[in-house]
Design a protein around this motif. Structure first.
Motif, short mmCIF file in Angstrom:
data_model
loop_
_atom_site.label_atom_id
_atom_site.label_comp_id
_atom_site.label_asym_id
_atom_site.label_seq_id
_atom_site.Cartn_x
_atom_site.Cartn_y
_atom_site.Cartn_z
N ALA A 16 -4.23 13.80 -0.97
CA ALA A 16 -3.82 14.33 -2.28
C ALA A 16 -3.71 13.21 -3.31
O ALA A 16 -4.08 13.39 -4.48
CB ALA A 16 -2.50 15.07 -2.14
N LEU A 17 -3.22 12.02 -2.92
CA LEU A 17 -3.09 10.90 -3.86
C LEU A 17 -4.45 10.33 -4.23
O LEU A 17 -4.67 9.88 -5.37
CB LEU A 17 -2.21 9.81 -3.28
N SER A 18 -5.38 10.38 -3.27
CA SER A 18 -6.70 9.83 -3.58
C SER A 18 -7.42 10.66 -4.62
O SER A 18 -8.27 10.15 -5.37
CB SER A 18 -7.53 9.73 -2.29
N LEU A 19 -7.09 11.97 -4.67
CA LEU A 19 -7.71 12.81 -5.69
C LEU A 19 -7.28 12.38 -7.09
O LEU A 19 -8.02 12.60 -8.07
CB LEU A 19 -7.34 14.27 -5.45
N ASP A 20 -6.09 11.80 -7.19
CA ASP A 20 -5.60 11.29 -8.49
C ASP A 20 -5.89 9.80 -8.67
O ASP A 20 -5.27 9.14 -9.51
CB ASP A 20 -4.10 11.53 -8.61
N LYS A 21 -6.84 9.27 -7.84
CA LYS A 21 -7.24 7.85 -7.93
C LYS A 21 -6.06 6.91 -7.67
O LYS A 21 -5.88 5.90 -8.34
CB LYS A 21 -7.87 7.55 -9.28
N ILE A 22 -5.22 7.31 -6.71
CA ILE A 22 -4.06 6.48 -6.34
C ILE A 22 -4.27 6.02 -4.91
O ILE A 22 -4.46 6.85 -4.00
CB ILE A 22 -2.75 7.28 -6.46
N ALA A 23 -4.23 4.73 -4.71
CA ALA A 23 -4.43 4.15 -3.38
C ALA A 23 -3.07 3.83 -2.76
O ALA A 23 -2.13 3.41 -3.45
CB ALA A 23 -5.27 2.89 -3.48
N ILE A 24 -3.01 4.00 -1.45
CA ILE A 24 -1.79 3.67 -0.70
C ILE A 24 -2.08 2.43 0.13
O ILE A 24 -3.02 2.41 0.94
CB ILE A 24 -1.35 4.82 0.20
N VAL A 25 -1.30 1.38 -0.07
CA VAL A 25 -1.42 0.12 0.67
C VAL A 25 -0.18 -0.03 1.52
O VAL A 25 0.95 0.13 1.03
CB VAL A 25 -1.59 -1.08 -0.28
N THR A 26 -0.36 -0.33 2.81
CA THR A 26 0.78 -0.47 3.74
C THR A 26 0.90 -1.91 4.19
O THR A 26 -0.09 -2.63 4.33
CB THR A 26 0.60 0.44 4.96
N ASN A 27 2.14 -2.31 4.41
CA ASN A 27 2.46 -3.63 4.95
C ASN A 27 3.69 -3.45 5.83
O ASN A 27 4.82 -3.65 5.39
CB ASN A 27 2.73 -4.61 3.80
N LEU A 28 3.44 -3.04 7.08
CA LEU A 28 4.52 -2.65 7.97
C LEU A 28 4.82 -3.74 8.98
O LEU A 28 3.93 -4.53 9.37
CB LEU A 28 4.14 -1.35 8.70
N ASP A 29 6.09 -3.80 9.39
CA ASP A 29 6.52 -4.77 10.39
C ASP A 29 5.90 -4.40 11.74
O ASP A 29 5.96 -3.25 12.19
CB ASP A 29 8.06 -4.75 10.49
N GLU A 30 5.27 -5.37 12.40
CA GLU A 30 4.56 -5.12 13.64
C GLU A 30 5.48 -4.94 14.84
O GLU A 30 5.02 -4.58 15.93
CB GLU A 30 3.59 -6.28 13.93
N ARG A 31 6.77 -5.17 14.66
CA ARG A 31 7.67 -5.08 15.82
C ARG A 31 8.09 -3.65 16.13
O ARG A 31 8.86 -3.41 17.05
CB ARG A 31 8.91 -5.95 15.55
N MET A 32 7.60 -2.67 15.38
CA MET A 32 7.81 -1.25 15.66
C MET A 32 9.28 -0.93 15.91
O MET A 32 9.69 -0.56 17.01
CB MET A 32 6.97 -0.80 16.87
N PRO A 33 10.18 -1.11 14.91
CA PRO A 33 11.61 -0.86 15.13
C PRO A 33 11.90 0.59 15.49
O PRO A 33 11.24 1.51 15.01
CB PRO A 33 12.24 -1.24 13.80
#
Length: 683
Positions: A522-539
């Protein structure tokens, strides 16, 4: 002249004074003595002239009868040998000169200048041009008949010369007395000035601050007669009792200098006025030293109390100030100076009209004036306009009075109660929201049943009508709107916290990724990109996956609405803080940000900036309740901190952006190693 005389030393003044006194006494005395001597000599000269003339008249009577001129000549010559007799001559009855003592011829003008009056001699003062002569004319009487005249002239000038010699002698002896008086006067002046100079030196020591006689100038006078002082010189000049006490041995001392006044040796010592002055001066110095010591002790105590009071006043966060009866500042504490933004030295001496803005200063001044006039304390709250919003102050004014009860100023304390006011407003708002929540929960429960019936019947009726018909389209509209109502009811139940939560162990990052996957298209239809930067330790956390997913979707949807029509980027980050036992997620967008006036209201129920029909205003308030129910916290920062977005995420554009930060507690203590991760929002 007066300045020159005043510049002379006291010793010279005493000497000059004594000489002047002796001179003032001697000169009039010499003049009076001379006058008295001159008058006395003149009187004696007249008496003597009368005696001589009468005696001569008696003696010449026989020679005149016998006309023995030689004998007459011898008689007048004998008188001529006397020093002060200028002349002598005898006249017969017809006024002819029988004999005389003149060597250069008889001056005929003497014949008529003097003559006896009957049988009495007469005296005339004659001026010869060289001297004054008293002329005595005595009648020569024989058997009661005038037979001639005996004339004698006595020089008054010679008599006055003798008086002048006497006056000169008096002047000489007076001058000698003046010279002789200089020696004792000099000694006297020296003794007096030495004592005065000692007192002067003692006074100079007092002026220098040396009020302790034992530390004063050395050896001023012996005091061997005062008790047993080893015949040493006293360390101070003045009070004998104090010197006695200072120099006596410890076993001879009494309780103080006054105890020495009972000493018989002390009572035998007599002093003149200078001694009394010195003793009084010493007593004054001791009293002054005592008073100064007391004042210094009091000053130290007051300084210590002032520092303590200043420390207390500067440490208090209240705004404290003291004003006088004219409403001028006398003192302020550090908090007050910081509050008005001026140094204390500038504030002191000013008034409220000069410190506060034009719309606040007169009101503050008038309130001070009312308290000063009434003499009663005042307690009130005032609101001041400031750039960051209204500032509420609780101001207490207490009048300050003197011992007579007259109001001489007032003490004013002000406390910032803005936060308390905000807490009160929040409490009132919370109570309102609680009431609304209870009402919304009750309404939601009541609406859920008819909504389910409407939704069920609309779905059943669709099966009975042909596809593509208007009735089916209407039934589909009813079904769609019923689902919208069911969503609103679900949000109301979530807001009222009357829906049960099913908390389980769950992966924090998985919950984020599930929500992202649902809205990414749905966000891509409005030309909005989602960028993630998540902690790899999987809390792992303990929570309700569905409700947390609802929170993430709400935050992502708000980010989409903020960038609608312009495109952008949504950055989602997560970090594990094992030491703080929490996990944090950041939802950041590159939108225009939130205005300052709306930041404090975004979590309020039913508050929205979206157009009518596009939002209920419950999304963030429901999210706030869910996070709070999980023991976490949610907050917003706008604009985003510097450096939060990488340049490639924003295309190099400087965008304010908004960051929602969610903190959730861990289910258990994480033992994962590694350093503590940095907070992305820290500059």
């Amino acid at each position: 002249m007066i300045l020159r005389l005043s510049a002379l030393s006291f010793r010279t003044k005493i000497n000059c004074g004594i000489v002047l006194i002796v001179g003032l006494i001697a000169i009039p005395l010499a003049y009076l003595t001379w006058r008295a001597a001159a008058e006395s000599l003149q009187a004696e000269t007249r008496k003597r002239g009368l005696v001589l003339s009468e005696n001569l008249a008696m003696r010449v009577s026989d020679p005149m009868l016998s006309m023995d001129l030689l004998r007459l000549k011898n008689m007048v010559d004998e008188l001529d040998k006397v020093d002060d007799i200028s002349y002598a001559f005898i006249l017969d009855r017809q006024g002819s000169v029988l004999v005389h003592t003149f060597t250069g011829g008889f001056p005929v003008e003497l014949l008529d200048v003097n003559a006896p009056q009957g049988d009495k001699p007469t005296i005339r003062l004659l001026d010869t041009g060289r001297e004054f002569i008293d002329d005595f004319a005595a009648p020569v009487v024989i058997v009661g008949t005038p037979f001639g005249t005996a004339r004698i002239g006595l020089s008054r000038t010679k008599a006055e010369a003798a008086a002048d010699r006497l006056a000169l002698m008096i002047v000489f002896y007076s001058a000698a007395a003046m010279v002789a008086a200089l020696a004792p006067s000099t000694l006297f002046a020296r003794r007096v000035t030495e004592r005065i100079n000692r007192l002067k030196r003692h006074a100079e020591e007092v002026v220098k601050g040396n009020l302790d006689p034992r530390a004063g100038p050395p050896a001023l006078r012996p005091c061997s007669a005062i008790l047993d002082c080893d015949k040493k010189l006293c360390p101070a000049y003045g009070d004998k009792a104090r010197r006695c006490w200072l120099t006596a041995s410890p076993d001879q001392r009494g309780d103080g200098p006054e105890s020495c006044r009972d000493c018989p040796v002390y009572r035998e010592q007599k002093g003149d006025e200078i001694q009394d002055l010195a003793e009084t001066f010493d007593v004054m110095a001791v009293s002054l030293k005592t008073h100064l010591d007391e004042l210094r002790r009091a000053e130290r105590v007051l300084s210590r109390q002032e520092r303590l009071l200043r420390t207390i006043l500067d440490a208090t966060p209240d705004f404290v100030c003291l004003v006088d009866e004219n409403s001028k500042y006398l003192a302020v504490n550090r908090a007050y100076a910081t509050f008005v933004g001026q140094p204390s030295g500038t504030i002191v001496g000013s008034t409220d009209r000069e410190i506060y803005p034009e719309d606040e200063g007169p009101d503050m001044h008038e309130e001070n004036r009312r308290v000063l006039d009434a003499g009663r304390p005042s307690d009130r709250e005032v609101s001041l306009r400031r750039p960051g919003g209204p500032l509420w102050l609780h101001i207490v004014r207490v009048p300050v009075t003197d011992p007579a009860g007259r109001v001489i100023g007032l003490l004013r304390t002000a406390r910032d109660v803005t936060q308390l006011k905000q807490f009160q407003e929040q409490l009132i708002q919370s109570q309102k929201m609680e009431s609304i929540g209870k009402l919304a929960g009750g309404v939601a429960h009541e609406i859920n049943t008819p909504l389910g019936v409407i939704l069920g019947y609309s779905q059943l009726l669709q099966e009975d009508v042909p596809a593509g018909s208007q009735i089916r389209a209407d039934l589909q509209t009813i079904e769609k709107q019923a689902k919208v109502c069911r969503k609103i009811v679900a949000d109301l139940l979530g807001f009222s916290r009357q829906a049960e939560s099913a908390k389980i162990e769950m992966c924090f990052n998985n919950s984020l990724m599930e929500a992202i996957s649902l809205v990414r298209h749905a966000l891509s239809l409005d030309k909005i990109a989602i960028v993630t930067n998540l902690d790899e330790r999987m809390p792992i956390i303990y929570g309700d996956p569905e409700k947390l997913k609802q929170v993430w979707i709400n935050l992502l949807s708000n980010a989409r609405d903020a960038m609608a029509g312009r495109g952008g980027t949504v950055l989602v980050r997560s970090r594990l803080f094992a030491e703080d036992q929490k996990v944090t997620a950041w939802f950041a967008d590159t939108g225009p940000g939130i205005s300052p006036e709306n930041q404090s209201r975004i979590f309020d129920p039913f508050f929205t900036t979206k157009p009518v029909g596009q939002g209920t205003g419950l999304g963030l308030s429901v999210s706030f309740g869910i996070i709070n129910d999980h023991g976490g916290a949610i907050r917003v920062e706008t604009p985003a901190p510097d450096g939060f977005f990488d340049a490639h995420l924003t295309g190099g554009e400087d965008t304010p952006g908004t960051v929602f930060i969610v903190d959730l507690p861990l289910d258990h203590e994480e033992t994962l190693g590694g350093p503590r991760p940095a907070d992305p929002t820290e500059a």
